[in-house]
Design a protein around this motif. Structure first.
Motif, PDB file in Angstrom:
ATOM      1  N   GLY A  97      -7.733   2.059   2.060  1.00 28.07           N
ATOM      2  CA  GLY A  97      -6.766   2.370   1.021  1.00 28.07           C
ATOM      3  C   GLY A  97      -5.360   2.212   1.552  1.00 28.07           C
ATOM      4  N   CYS A  98      -4.470   1.637   0.731  1.00 27.81           N
ATOM      5  CA  CYS A  98      -3.104   1.376   1.180  1.00 27.81           C
ATOM      6  C   CYS A  98      -2.092   1.835   0.144  1.00 27.81           C
ATOM      7  CB  CYS A  98      -2.888  -0.118   1.403  1.00 27.81           C
ATOM      8  SG  CYS A  98      -3.968  -0.850   2.634  1.00 27.81           S
ATOM      9  N   VAL A  99      -0.979   2.352   0.657  1.00 29.01           N
ATOM     10  CA  VAL A  99       0.179   2.648  -0.165  1.00 29.01           C
ATOM     11  C   VAL A  99       1.380   2.078   0.583  1.00 29.01           C
ATOM     12  CG1 VAL A  99       0.485   4.979   0.771  1.00 29.01           C
ATOM     13  CG2 VAL A  99       1.455   4.416  -1.433  1.00 29.01           C
ATOM     14  N   MET A 100       2.126   1.260  -0.106  1.00 30.61           N
ATOM     15  CA  MET A 100       3.224   0.508   0.497  1.00 30.61           C
ATOM     16  C   MET A 100       2.665  -0.294   1.669  1.00 30.61           C
ATOM     17  SD  MET A 100       6.154   3.356  -0.107  1.00 30.61           S
ATOM     18  CE  MET A 100       7.626   2.480   0.300  1.00 30.61           C
ATOM     19  N   MET A 101       3.069  -0.029   2.881  1.00 33.82           N
ATOM     20  CA  MET A 101       2.582  -0.801   4.028  1.00 33.82           C
ATOM     21  C   MET A 101       1.689   0.046   4.935  1.00 33.82           C
ATOM     22  SD  MET A 101       4.443  -3.918   3.976  1.00 33.82           S
ATOM     23  CE  MET A 101       4.436  -4.457   5.620  1.00 33.82           C
TER      24      MET A 101
END
Length: 111
Positions: A97-101
């Protein structure tokens, strides 16, 4: 007439083709020790927690096939949703899972 009956009987006797479920379908053990069920839903797959503090909560929706999936995953404790990917290899499910970088990953074994 007799030939038609034999032909119909032969067609009825042919076993139905069995289709295997996609490898993502099943129960998985999260890193917190909870059980997460992944099942087909809405043209893709949904992840629903079956045990633990957030039992009954849907925490993900994904689309894909043959072991590679893209979609959304929710951290039930923070109630935040992230873009994510899943890959299945044997009896291991790797979530990312990713948020922004910033990305985090987990590996869940099949139950």
């Amino acid at each position: 007439m007799k030939r038609m009956f034999i032909a119909i009987a032969a067609l009825v006797a042919v076993p139905a083709i069995a289709y295997a479920e996609d490898p993502i379908v099943g129960n998985w053990k999260t890193e917190l020790g909870d059980t997460a069920a992944i099942a087909a839903c809405g043209g893709g797959y949904c992840i629903t927690l079956q045990s633990g503090k957030h039992a009954g909560k849907q925490i993900g929706t994904f689309r894909g096939k043959d072991g590679s999936y893209e979609g959304k995953i929710t951290d039930p404790s923070a109630n935040k949703t992230y873009d994510g990917s899943l890959t299945v290899s044997g009896n291991a499910l790797k979530l990312k899972g990713c948020v922004m970088m910033v990305c985090e990953s987990q590996t869940w074994p099949r139950l």
